[in-house]
Design a protein around this motif. Structure first.
Motif, short mmCIF file in Angstrom:
data_model
loop_
_atom_site.label_atom_id
_atom_site.label_comp_id
_atom_site.label_asym_id
_atom_site.label_seq_id
_atom_site.Cartn_x
_atom_site.Cartn_y
_atom_site.Cartn_z
N MET C 1 -7.79 -5.89 9.61
CA MET C 1 -6.66 -6.67 9.08
C MET C 1 -7.10 -7.50 7.89
O MET C 1 -8.18 -8.10 7.92
N THR C 2 -6.31 -7.52 6.86
CA THR C 2 -6.66 -8.30 5.68
C THR C 2 -6.40 -9.78 5.94
O THR C 2 -5.27 -10.22 6.03
N LYS C 3 -7.46 -10.55 6.00
CA LYS C 3 -7.30 -11.98 6.27
C LYS C 3 -6.69 -12.68 5.06
O LYS C 3 -5.90 -13.62 5.19
N TYR C 4 -7.08 -12.21 3.87
CA TYR C 4 -6.54 -12.79 2.63
C TYR C 4 -5.93 -11.68 1.78
O TYR C 4 -6.24 -10.51 1.97
N PRO C 5 -5.10 -12.04 0.83
CA PRO C 5 -4.50 -11.02 -0.04
C PRO C 5 -5.58 -10.28 -0.82
O PRO C 5 -6.45 -10.90 -1.44
N PRO C 6 -5.52 -8.93 -0.83
CA PRO C 6 -6.52 -8.16 -1.56
C PRO C 6 -6.51 -8.47 -3.06
O PRO C 6 -5.46 -8.73 -3.65
N MET C 7 -7.70 -8.41 -3.66
CA MET C 7 -7.87 -8.66 -5.09
C MET C 7 -8.69 -7.54 -5.70
O MET C 7 -9.73 -7.18 -5.15
N GLY C 8 -8.24 -7.03 -6.86
CA GLY C 8 -9.00 -5.95 -7.45
C GLY C 8 -8.47 -5.51 -8.80
O GLY C 8 -7.83 -6.29 -9.53
N TRP C 9 -8.80 -4.25 -9.12
CA TRP C 9 -8.42 -3.65 -10.39
C TRP C 9 -7.77 -2.30 -10.12
O TRP C 9 -8.14 -1.60 -9.18
N ASN C 10 -6.79 -1.95 -10.95
CA ASN C 10 -6.08 -0.68 -10.79
C ASN C 10 -5.94 -0.04 -12.15
O ASN C 10 -5.68 -0.72 -13.15
N SER C 11 -6.06 1.27 -12.20
CA SER C 11 -6.14 1.97 -13.48
C SER C 11 -4.82 2.22 -14.19
O SER C 11 -4.79 2.66 -15.34
N TRP C 12 -3.69 1.97 -13.52
CA TRP C 12 -2.41 2.41 -14.06
C TRP C 12 -2.01 1.75 -15.38
O TRP C 12 -1.66 2.43 -16.35
N ASP C 13 -2.05 0.45 -15.42
CA ASP C 13 -1.54 -0.23 -16.60
C ASP C 13 -2.32 0.14 -17.87
O ASP C 13 -1.78 0.20 -18.96
N CYS C 14 -3.61 0.41 -17.71
CA CYS C 14 -4.41 0.72 -18.90
C CYS C 14 -4.53 2.21 -19.18
O CYS C 14 -4.59 2.62 -20.33
N TYR C 15 -4.55 3.06 -18.11
CA TYR C 15 -4.79 4.49 -18.37
C TYR C 15 -3.74 5.43 -17.79
O TYR C 15 -3.86 6.65 -17.91
N GLY C 16 -2.70 4.89 -17.17
CA GLY C 16 -1.62 5.74 -16.69
C GLY C 16 -2.11 6.87 -15.81
O GLY C 16 -2.95 6.66 -14.92
N ALA C 17 -1.60 8.07 -16.08
CA ALA C 17 -1.99 9.23 -15.29
C ALA C 17 -3.31 9.83 -15.75
O ALA C 17 -3.78 10.82 -15.19
#
Lengths: 411, 411, 411, 411
Positions: C1-17
């Protein structure tokens, strides 16, 4: 039962809430002299004839209304002098009848608010008005009345009491307002009013306003009323006339003896005579022809809205074209062949089986040629265009913006 | 500004439109003796105190209402004898104040219909009531009033005139009816009434009814009222109590000093005392605990609906549990942890930072064990269940159908 | 269970598909070096990693997708070279793990259309893909997949088969798309996917997209997912950031350990790197502060959308303010105090009971002074504004257009 | 242009997706021998003739469909042996023509999904099917096709290519499915298909399914199609037949040469012959008379749904009453006189002007006497009831539950 759609004059478009006896008499005189021969016959006094202070098209909240001891509204004597001595509209109706015409009045659904607050007795019954009135049933646009609790015998007693009075006056047509679009909540009131009209001992046309009445209640309207408005108030604007084509299309199948969908009064000639600067219809000649043609093809009742005594030559001609008016009496089963943004064509077989009527409407803002293929899967021998009076070999019209042509075909 | 949710008694559930001065005084006496120490303080006279003939929960159309020469409603002297001599609620308010309590009254939006029809002058202005009233603005369920034309200074003059009167009487709370769910059409009237209340020279709580007020207008309500109903009338039926969970969830974030979403009166104890056979709440003990727990967790105002003087032991205990009532004053930022068909759990941090409240509700029709994991991501040292008074090691409750438990946690 | 909200990076906004392995590795390196110490940990590869021809944010109908013999999509080897030899994302996940970070991937609900048309066998079962797929369940915006017939065991078998594969790769987070707003038709698919994720033998965060998920299904989402989108795609436009306040208000009560309403990725820094001319966030510094502040106050997951390696100084500072990020871990029960067109104020108690956070947002297009009365009915001793780092005596901020302030209060 | 409503036979009701060449030939033989003289002429092969595995009324997801190298569906040779050698429906059409009848086929909007996934070339163009297909445009009830991107010339090329093929086969009628109720999204596809049909070099009737087509798009349908369904599938249930009266009322004004609102096939005689236990219509004799009468009065196309070769005497008589069938060719401008829950009466003038048709329907569940007053404001000389063949003095019928009478009036 009305065999044909009623035709007449109504005071609203020209005098609003402020019409007087003198105006009514002059219009009746005019109709008898100039229009009666063409089938026009009803003279109708519209709203607020019971309000001494009415002076325009506006309504006055909390005005003192003339009524009898039974909460029945009476003509304001200052505006209708012949009603003095509690004679009501009797003398005026007599006068209209003496001209060979028929007399109609406008009423609002319900009873006067003050008749309820004063607990007045209902004529011919042991009830009082407060028990018939519904304090939560009011009109959205007129401040005078409370609707009735149609499930109570008090309500029936009240409606019977006013129609007994109207019958005693000699009223031939009652236009009941605040009701035709008030389904479902006024359904039972319509039935009470219809019953009161039919059982009052005098033949009366019952007309329901305002529109739009709901199409899905067409059979109820056909059963309980002679005519009913299919539209909100029609005024002298082209967009309102144009919008009628859609309503006419939806309602046309419901037209027939005893039940006439009503496209509203014809706002032609001298309108708004109680306003500063007075007024004249803003519809062009072409637009008025289109209106008359559509109303006749769909067999709408025809009620002239302008002060007849101020008619100009065009207006008089428009309403006395015998061949156009004949459509109302000779056609049946009318329908559009098609209705597009820019043009429409209607077809109506003749009841005599010897031909049909075809009308072409230019709904666009530019001149337009409309050609109709042989309608009805059968060739015709002659086709006469009724506004120009000319015989044609083909159904083809070069129409200015907003104008109409209508042909009478002979097989 | 109300720092905490108001707590008091209201006459509606037990006496409807028929409450009398004697009843009010007896309930005030009871409150002073038995409840004041627990924070209860308002005594509120509900609707129709101006109608001499009121005798039940029903409304009487076209009744004659007691009013002064300015169209301001006055207590019916036959029901509130101390108001004789145009003293209004002054003497009764004085009595309530003498007990260390506060006095409130119910009003309807608008002015009496007859004040408009009679064209009465508005106190302190050159206007008349007919120009302030809107003949088309009526209440759907009460026949007495016309709403006001809020865009006119006549309307402001009228509302100012009645709040000046209430201030002179010593009124501490005004519950204004026919308004909280009447957005958008009554938005401006709310602003006028709020302004009149705040500028009348006396500190008054403004409570708006009936619900459901629209959630999307929460900020308007927070700005212009101290409390407002989030629900239609709550009566003593479990399904109505259960339905409150959904409303409480939507409204909980809008609760805070000066603005309290109101879940309506507590229908407990002796209800419907003006009805034949009289009445007693149909809510079980369990259901009443659930109701009290939810109201406290969501920080709803608390207004007791039953006749206090007829309380039984259970009822008195229910409303005098000091630890449960403390939730209203000590918690903040309450929210559901989850809400399912069969159970719900709410959490409210304590403002002192030393713990939190957790409430568990069995919404099912069967006994049910509810266990709550450590809420709030932090372990607690002690947990006391407030209805039983017992300390617990874990948040686990075996709850009969419709019952609730609530724990006070200490970190 | 996630005790805190997950934090990270995602490729969509910069590289799309069109993201590639090289880009992912470089961003992971950056995170390990610059961000990990502040709590950032997830590296997420977004959509179309199985499409060899993807080159932008657009989708290509009827593209040939890389899949195994069981209809399970596999990384396109030309874009993710380490996946060669059927090793899938295993090597890349290993690399991310070696940096002390976690690895996530995006998937679409359902199975590849061609897997159904080819009747491929489902791994670990006797079924074939055509019996699991629903030919009428397609995504409105992506052409690749058929949704599954969730009432069939074939559907469960397929979802289990892909999560078994992901577990074998070492995936830590799965962002499942075309599902969060597809209630009610995808409710059962959510349950199957949730079950597959929880039973696959590896701890995985399940994130559902796209939004807006339906508020009325909050309890279902809380039960079956770790985080879910409450909004359609958020891009770098102020009006989209501003619109989040309404959604945040509705969803804030549903936030807590294991279930996080997700306001979407942070479109900051270097965006749209696969587009001609590339791009940089169009949000002003003020708007980015407002976004970060709101996301933290509402405890939304934080996923950075820009290419980290291209961060400028402002961006890096924005995402490495330890005191602002601490709100995500230290606060609870956040809520707006009010939300107006021109400003909003939020409050969040601290779980340690020693104070609270208060955030003020200038939503107007002009500079504006916002002053907050003592929140929470309790005075504070100190208040530090976290963006400027200054201690304050009062909660008062002079804010440029679209800017925010946030104070950490100590009782 | 269709001068009269098309009349024929369709394979759906009796054989669903499983019809074979042998069945078609036998029904054509029967029609030539028994029905042609009464005006019946179309033999229509309904859906899935391109699916080798079809065996019932159900659709099979991801089935392999027979198609040519251009993505054009071809008859399954195992079911239509004469189509072997790429001759398609040419030989079968020739046979039907040899009997003096006409040949029709059913198609689905769009192109086969696999033709898009395989990127097949479009016949007669440089395009490929994947560029014409819209991956998001699918049918809700059939899994085979993708709709086309009607704004692209690729889409026009594909539709032109299939109609060129149909013209080469000698097809006389195309019933295009998944389109008539798909406004507005399929409006442009309707226009492309209509254009392809009219420009293919062979006269073809274009029929659109399924219903209900939207009434408000009547003019579009009148312009682009010869007939279109006004209802969802009609099966052999009384409540479905009864429900047609409301639709017939709304659509009747739109009927005329070249454009026929279609009340769907007549589910009479031997239905569901591909189901276990086979089937026979569940409509009573009375209900079948009512259906035939209404369809004729409203001038709906008539397509028999039962296997003709299994007709019993009643069925054969029902469809070979020459006087009833004459209504389709001789009447115009039909309309209901009224439609109540328990009965309805329709009127249709005769085009020859010598009389009219009047139909009375007992919609109640009990025997009922219906009397029609002289319709059409004109007396008649004779009235013949067409089901019994008897002359009547008055329009009065004693009708069993659900039965109908129809009179031919002579002025």
């Amino acid at each position: 039962m009305t065999k044909y759609p009623p035709m007449g004059w109504n005071s609203w478009d020209c005098y609003g809430a402020a019409v007087t006896e003198d105006i009514v008499r002059r219009n009746a005189d005019y109709m008898a002299e100039h229009l009666k021969a063409y089938g026009w016959e009803y003279i109708v006094v519209d709203i607020q004839w019971y309000q001494p202070t009415a002076s325009s098209h506006a309504y006055e909240p909390f005005a003192d209304l003339t009524m009898d001891a039974h909460g029945r509204l009476m003509p304001a004597v200052n505006r209708f002098p012949s009603s003095a001595g509690d004679r009501g509209f009797g003398p005026l109706a007599d006068y209209v009848h003496s001209l060979g015409l028929r007399f109609g009045i406008h009423i609002m659904r319900g009873l006067p608010r003050m008749a309820a607050h004063r607990h007045l007795p209902i004529w011919g019954s042991g009830y009082t008005c407060d028990t018939a009135a519904d304090p939560n049933s009011i009109c959205q646009w007129n401040p005078d009345m409370y609707g009735l609790r149609a499930d109570r015998s008090e309500a029936k007693a009240y409606y019977d009491s006013i129609f007994a009075l109207y019958a005693s006056w000699g009223v031939d047509l009652v236009k009941c307002d605040d009701i035709a679009r008030e389904y479902p909540r006024c359904e039972k009131e319509i039935e009470l009013i219809s019953g009161a009209a039919r059982n009052c001992g005098r033949d009366m046309v019952l007309s329901l306003s305002p529109g739009p009445a709901p199409l899905e209640r067409a059979e109820h309207l056909k059963r309980y009323a002679d005519m009913w408005r299919i539209t909100d108030d029609l005024w002298d604007e082209w967009k309102l006339v144009k919008a009628m084509f859609e309503r006419a299309e939806k309602w046309c199948i419901h037209s027939g003896p005893g039940h006439w969908p009503d496209a509203d009064m014809l706002p032609i000639g001298a309108l708004r005579q109680c306003c500063p600067g007075k007024g004249w219809t803003r519809l062009t000649h072409a637009e008025q022809r289109t209106m008359m043609t559509l109303w006749c093809m769909m067999r709408s009742p025809l009620m002239i809205g302008g002060d007849l005594t101020l008619n100009d030559g065009f207006t008089l001609e428009l309403i006395t074209n015998p061949e156009v008016l004949r459509i109302e009496k000779e056609s049946w089963c009318a329908r559009p062949l098609y209705t597009l943004d820019e043009e429409a064509v209607w077809l109506a077989p003749r009841m005599d089986g010897k031909g049909a009527y075809v009308a072409a409407f230019n709904l666009s803002d530019f001149e337009r040629v409309i050609r109709v293929d042989q309608p009805g899967e059968r060739p015709f021998s002659t086709a006469k265009e009724l506004w120009t009076g000319k015989d044609r070999d083909e159904l083809r019209a070069e129409l200015p913006a907003h104008d109409a042509a209508v042909w009478r075909l002979q097989w």
